[in-house]
Design a protein around this motif. Sequence first.
Motif, short mmCIF file in Angstrom:
data_model
loop_
_atom_site.label_atom_id
_atom_site.label_comp_id
_atom_site.label_asym_id
_atom_site.label_seq_id
_atom_site.Cartn_x
_atom_site.Cartn_y
_atom_site.Cartn_z
N UNK A 72 0.84 -1.19 0.00
CA UNK A 72 0.00 0.00 0.00
C UNK A 72 0.88 1.23 0.00
N UNK A 73 0.46 2.19 -0.79
CA UNK A 73 1.18 3.45 -0.96
C UNK A 73 0.52 4.51 -0.09
N UNK A 74 1.35 5.35 0.54
CA UNK A 74 0.86 6.47 1.35
C UNK A 74 1.63 7.72 0.94
N UNK A 75 0.91 8.83 0.83
CA UNK A 75 1.52 10.10 0.45
C UNK A 75 1.41 11.07 1.62
N UNK A 76 2.54 11.68 1.99
CA UNK A 76 2.55 12.71 3.02
C UNK A 76 2.36 14.05 2.33
N UNK A 90 -4.01 5.34 -9.15
CA UNK A 90 -4.23 6.62 -8.48
C UNK A 90 -2.93 7.41 -8.60
N UNK A 91 -3.00 8.59 -9.18
CA UNK A 91 -1.80 9.41 -9.34
C UNK A 91 -1.40 10.04 -8.01
N UNK A 92 -0.09 10.30 -7.88
CA UNK A 92 0.43 10.97 -6.69
C UNK A 92 -0.23 12.35 -6.59
N UNK A 93 -0.71 12.74 -5.39
CA UNK A 93 -1.30 14.08 -5.25
C UNK A 93 -0.28 15.16 -5.61
N UNK A 119 6.13 13.46 0.25
CA UNK A 119 6.81 12.17 0.18
C UNK A 119 5.80 11.09 -0.20
N UNK A 120 6.32 10.00 -0.76
CA UNK A 120 5.52 8.80 -1.00
C UNK A 120 6.24 7.63 -0.36
N UNK A 121 5.49 6.88 0.45
CA UNK A 121 6.00 5.71 1.14
C UNK A 121 5.21 4.49 0.70
N UNK A 122 5.86 3.33 0.69
CA UNK A 122 5.16 2.07 0.41
C UNK A 122 5.36 1.14 1.59
N UNK A 123 4.24 0.60 2.06
CA UNK A 123 4.24 -0.41 3.13
C UNK A 123 4.02 -1.75 2.46
#
Length: 103
Positions: free
Chosen positions: A8-12, A33-36, A41-45
Motif C-alpha cells: 500500500x502506498x501512502x503520500x505525506x 491513483x496518481x500521486x497528489x 513524500x511517497x512511502x510504500x508499506x
Amino acid sequence: MPDQQFKQEFHLTEDGWISGNTWLRRALEQPLIKRPIDAVQTWIRTENASLEATGPVIDTACVWSSQDFPPAAIAALHLRFPPGGLSWTEKIPATPLGTFSLG
C-alpha cells in the motif's frame, strides 16, 4: 517465498497522510491513483504473509521525496502527522529524515 504480498502506498502532504495505490500479489487492486500534486513524500508499506505461524513480515520505504521541501520541513511534517494511524510505525527508519535512500 511468501504466499501473499500486499503493498500500500501512502503520500505525506502538508495536510496529512493520503492513501494511494494498493497491490495484491503484484496486481494493482484498483485503477491507478496518481500521486497528489501537493505530496511531499511517497512511502510504500509491504506486508509479506506466509502460511507459517511466524506472522507477516512488514517493511516500509520512502520511494519518492519532493526536492521542493528541505529535510527540516519534512521532519516537521512527520512530527505533526505521525504515521501511527497507518499501522506501519514499527518499520519507520531510525535514520534522520533526508539521509535515507529514495530507491
